[in-house]
Write a protein that holds these residues in place. Structure first.
Motif, PDB file in Angstrom:
ATOM      1  N   ALA A 191     -10.698  -1.703 -46.342  1.00 18.08           N
ATOM      2  CA  ALA A 191     -12.686  -1.602 -46.996  1.00 18.08           C
ATOM      3  C   ALA A 191     -12.773  -0.075 -46.771  1.00 18.08           C
ATOM      4  O   ALA A 191     -13.581  -0.214 -48.029  1.00 18.08           O
ATOM      5  CB  ALA A 191     -13.804  -1.911 -45.200  1.00 18.08           C
ATOM      6  N   GLY A 192     -12.844   0.839 -46.227  1.00 19.83           N
ATOM      7  CA  GLY A 192     -13.382   1.987 -46.844  1.00 19.83           C
ATOM      8  C   GLY A 192     -12.914   2.515 -48.047  1.00 19.83           C
ATOM      9  O   GLY A 192     -13.276   3.663 -48.682  1.00 19.83           O
ATOM     10  N   ASP A 193     -11.005   2.606 -48.049  1.00 12.41           N
ATOM     11  CA  ASP A 193     -10.889   2.785 -48.732  1.00 12.41           C
ATOM     12  C   ASP A 193     -11.502   2.587 -50.113  1.00 12.41           C
ATOM     13  O   ASP A 193     -11.375   2.298 -51.478  1.00 12.41           O
ATOM     14  CB  ASP A 193      -9.101   2.375 -49.876  1.00 12.41           C
ATOM     15  N   ARG A 194     -11.919   0.874 -49.925  1.00 11.58           N
ATOM     16  CA  ARG A 194     -12.563   0.538 -51.474  1.00 11.58           C
ATOM     17  C   ARG A 194     -13.930   1.008 -52.067  1.00 11.58           C
ATOM     18  O   ARG A 194     -14.523   0.800 -53.085  1.00 11.58           O
ATOM     19  CB  ARG A 194     -12.977  -1.555 -51.088  1.00 11.58           C
ATOM     20  N   ILE A 195     -14.717   1.006 -50.746  1.00 14.16           N
ATOM     21  CA  ILE A 195     -15.715   2.064 -50.924  1.00 14.16           C
ATOM     22  C   ILE A 195     -16.063   3.417 -51.484  1.00 14.16           C
ATOM     23  O   ILE A 195     -17.085   3.825 -52.283  1.00 14.16           O
ATOM     24  CB  ILE A 195     -16.726   2.218 -49.645  1.00 14.16           C
ATOM     25  N   ALA A 196     -14.988   4.153 -51.035  1.00 16.81           N
ATOM     26  CA  ALA A 196     -14.696   5.693 -51.408  1.00 16.81           C
ATOM     27  C   ALA A 196     -14.207   5.604 -52.335  1.00 16.81           C
ATOM     28  O   ALA A 196     -14.510   6.065 -53.706  1.00 16.81           O
ATOM     29  CB  ALA A 196     -12.952   6.036 -50.404  1.00 16.81           C
ATOM     30  N   HIS A 197     -13.392   4.152 -53.177  1.00 17.53           N
ATOM     31  CA  HIS A 197     -13.314   4.199 -54.731  1.00 17.53           C
ATOM     32  C   HIS A 197     -14.420   4.064 -55.326  1.00 17.53           C
ATOM     33  O   HIS A 197     -14.610   4.894 -56.796  1.00 17.53           O
ATOM     34  CB  HIS A 197     -11.787   3.299 -55.056  1.00 17.53           C
ATOM     35  N   LEU A 198     -15.012   3.311 -55.351  1.00 13.57           N
ATOM     36  CA  LEU A 198     -16.222   3.165 -55.811  1.00 13.57           C
ATOM     37  C   LEU A 198     -16.919   4.186 -55.657  1.00 13.57           C
ATOM     38  O   LEU A 198     -17.466   4.735 -56.887  1.00 13.57           O
ATOM     39  CB  LEU A 198     -15.984   1.402 -55.656  1.00 13.57           C
ATOM     40  N   LEU A 199     -17.148   4.837 -55.199  1.00 12.94           N
ATOM     41  CA  LEU A 199     -18.531   6.167 -54.929  1.00 12.94           C
ATOM     42  C   LEU A 199     -17.697   7.166 -54.740  1.00 12.94           C
ATOM     43  O   LEU A 199     -18.485   7.999 -56.184  1.00 12.94           O
ATOM     44  CB  LEU A 199     -18.301   6.535 -52.675  1.00 12.94           C
ATOM     45  N   LEU A 200     -16.493   7.747 -55.064  1.00 12.05           N
ATOM     46  CA  LEU A 200     -16.374   8.297 -56.581  1.00 12.05           C
ATOM     47  C   LEU A 200     -16.675   8.286 -57.809  1.00 12.05           C
ATOM     48  O   LEU A 200     -16.850   9.058 -58.341  1.00 12.05           O
ATOM     49  CB  LEU A 200     -14.627   8.569 -55.509  1.00 12.05           C
ATOM     50  N   ALA A 201     -16.292   7.327 -58.152  1.00 10.58           N
ATOM     51  CA  ALA A 201     -16.601   6.614 -59.251  1.00 10.58           C
ATOM     52  C   ALA A 201     -17.640   6.297 -59.979  1.00 10.58           C
ATOM     53  O   ALA A 201     -18.360   7.375 -60.509  1.00 10.58           O
ATOM     54  CB  ALA A 201     -16.080   4.810 -59.805  1.00 10.58           C
ATOM     55  N   LEU A 202     -19.201   6.607 -58.952  1.00 11.73           N
ATOM     56  CA  LEU A 202     -20.446   6.826 -59.256  1.00 11.73           C
ATOM     57  C   LEU A 202     -20.549   8.012 -59.466  1.00 11.73           C
ATOM     58  O   LEU A 202     -21.176   8.438 -60.075  1.00 11.73           O
ATOM     59  CB  LEU A 202     -20.588   5.776 -57.850  1.00 11.73           C
ATOM     60  N   ARG A 203     -19.913   8.552 -58.388  1.00 12.03           N
ATOM     61  CA  ARG A 203     -20.652  10.261 -58.619  1.00 12.03           C
ATOM     62  C   ARG A 203     -19.467  11.119 -59.533  1.00 12.03           C
ATOM     63  O   ARG A 203     -20.758  11.962 -59.720  1.00 12.03           O
ATOM     64  CB  ARG A 203     -19.559  10.946 -57.582  1.00 12.03           C
ATOM     65  N   ALA A 204     -18.720  10.769 -60.163  1.00 14.37           N
ATOM     66  CA  ALA A 204     -18.094  11.108 -61.206  1.00 14.37           C
ATOM     67  C   ALA A 204     -19.132  11.037 -62.660  1.00 14.37           C
ATOM     68  O   ALA A 204     -19.310  11.890 -63.746  1.00 14.37           O
ATOM     69  CB  ALA A 204     -16.573  10.854 -61.115  1.00 14.37           C
ATOM     70  N   ASP A 205     -19.311  10.005 -62.820  1.00 13.40           N
ATOM     71  CA  ASP A 205     -19.544   9.347 -63.930  1.00 13.40           C
ATOM     72  C   ASP A 205     -21.415   8.384 -63.441  1.00 13.40           C
ATOM     73  O   ASP A 205     -20.346   7.310 -63.307  1.00 13.40           O
ATOM     74  CB  ASP A 205     -19.086   9.147 -64.837  1.00 13.40           C
ATOM     75  N   GLU A 206     -22.147   8.418 -63.000  1.00 12.33           N
ATOM     76  CA  GLU A 206     -22.740   7.110 -62.746  1.00 12.33           C
ATOM     77  C   GLU A 206     -23.350   6.080 -63.847  1.00 12.33           C
ATOM     78  O   GLU A 206     -23.587   5.254 -63.590  1.00 12.33           O
ATOM     79  CB  GLU A 206     -24.480   7.976 -62.462  1.00 12.33           C
ATOM     80  N   ALA A 207     -23.410   7.271 -65.345  1.00  8.44           N
ATOM     81  CA  ALA A 207     -24.110   6.104 -66.545  1.00  8.44           C
ATOM     82  C   ALA A 207     -22.743   5.196 -67.026  1.00  8.44           C
ATOM     83  O   ALA A 207     -23.026   4.136 -66.634  1.00  8.44           O
ATOM     84  CB  ALA A 207     -24.553   6.787 -67.269  1.00  8.44           C
ATOM     85  N   GLY A 208     -21.408   5.884 -66.416  1.00  5.16           N
ATOM     86  CA  GLY A 208     -20.876   5.331 -66.647  1.00  5.16           C
ATOM     87  C   GLY A 208     -20.502   3.368 -66.036  1.00  5.16           C
ATOM     88  O   GLY A 208     -20.071   2.875 -66.167  1.00  5.16           O
ATOM     89  N   PHE A 209     -20.780   4.049 -64.361  1.00  3.11           N
ATOM     90  CA  PHE A 209     -20.927   3.130 -63.710  1.00  3.11           C
ATOM     91  C   PHE A 209     -21.005   2.054 -63.577  1.00  3.11           C
ATOM     92  O   PHE A 209     -20.757   0.636 -63.448  1.00  3.11           O
ATOM     93  CB  PHE A 209     -20.609   3.918 -62.280  1.00  3.11           C
ATOM     94  N   ALA A 210     -22.758   2.567 -64.742  1.00  2.00           N
ATOM     95  CA  ALA A 210     -23.556   1.545 -64.257  1.00  2.00           C
ATOM     96  C   ALA A 210     -23.357   0.524 -65.959  1.00  2.00           C
ATOM     97  O   ALA A 210     -23.527  -0.506 -66.001  1.00  2.00           O
ATOM     98  CB  ALA A 210     -25.574   1.873 -64.607  1.00  2.00           C
ATOM     99  N   THR A 211     -22.475   1.193 -66.258  1.00  2.00           N
ATOM    100  CA  THR A 211     -21.943   0.425 -67.716  1.00  2.00           C
ATOM    101  C   THR A 211     -21.072  -0.734 -67.213  1.00  2.00           C
ATOM    102  O   THR A 211     -20.764  -1.754 -68.314  1.00  2.00           O
ATOM    103  CB  THR A 211     -21.364   1.598 -68.671  1.00  2.00           C
ATOM    104  N   VAL A 212     -19.718  -0.278 -67.165  1.00  2.00           N
ATOM    105  CA  VAL A 212     -19.420  -0.434 -66.326  1.00  2.00           C
ATOM    106  C   VAL A 212     -19.040  -1.578 -65.386  1.00  2.00           C
ATOM    107  O   VAL A 212     -18.414  -2.648 -65.632  1.00  2.00           O
ATOM    108  CB  VAL A 212     -17.546   0.374 -66.156  1.00  2.00           C
TER     109      VAL A 212
END
Length: 225
Positions: A163-184
């Motif tokens: 669970a921690g890895d799954r959340i961390a994966h999404l959290l890092l993607a969000l931090r890297a590109d918030e607009a891209g995260f919301a697009t994908v």
């Protein structure tokens, strides 16, 4: 709209070239569209209930059934939205790996956010679009002002990740590109925050309360600046 020079777009955005890149204006328009769509489903039932009572008071049972439909439809939409942050039934079989993953996730969070994640299972992340709550299979976005929530479903390729890895994966993607995260991500619901709050597990509600509090504070600070 292009990607700002300081932001490197998520590679996953290449898989959805037909989607316009998310921005505050698009999110507002999406919210209005969801409101109009919900109203288009609900208003006919409300109108039918009022008409039945005006024409024949003995039709009360049918009118009540119409009112029930008008209430249930938004609730079903909100339930679909809340499902994006519900923990999956399948859990990591390796307890040691789960503890390690949660420890690494904690390193990505500040003290208050770490404590909140341990309590609710959701990682709180302020962003330019609002305040995010990241779970194992998606994220909630509480918009400025705290009244509207957008629920995003995001698929993680490896379903057996802790669970921690799954959340961390999404959290890092969000931090890297918030607009891209919301697009994908796939939008599952947009509507009143209180509707989503009622539908998430009780232990997660404190996370929504804190995100809504911060979203309200951000809205006030922006209005004063």
């Amino acid at each position: 709209m292009g990607v700002p020079a300081a932001v490197e777009a998520l590679p996953e955005t290449a898989a959805v070239p037909w989607r316009p890149r998310a921005d505050p204006t698009r999110l507002r328009n999406v919210g209005r569209l969801w409101t109009l769509t919900t109203a288009a489903h609900v208003i006919p039932f409300l109108g039918a209930a009022a008409l039945l009572m005006a024409l024949e008071p003995l039709a009360l049972p049918v009118a009540l059934a119409c009112l029930a439909h008008a209430w249930v439809i938004p609730e079903l939409y909100a339930q679909r939205g809340a499902n994006v942050v519900r923990p999956p039934r399948r859990r990591c079989a390796d307890a040691a790996a789960e503890r390690t993953a949660l420890g690494l996730l904690g390193d990505l969070l500040d003290h208050d956010e770490r404590a909140l994640q341990q309590q609710t299972g959701l990682a709180l992340e302020p962003g330019s679009f609002g305040v995010w709550l990241v779970g194992q299979g998606g994220a909630l976005l509480i918009r400025p002002g705290g009244r509207r929530a957008l629920c995003w479903c995001v698929r993680v390729d490896d379903p057996d990740l802790p669970a921690g890895d799954r959340i961390a994966h999404l959290l890092l993607a969000l931090r890297a590109d918030e607009a891209g995260f919301a697009t994908v991500a796939n939008l599952s619901f947009s509507g009143a925050t209180w509707r989503v709050r009622r539908r998430v597990p009780p232990e997660m509600r404190a996370g929504i309360d804190e995100a809504r509090r911060r979203a309200r504070l951000d809205s006030v600070s922006h209005s004063r600046s």
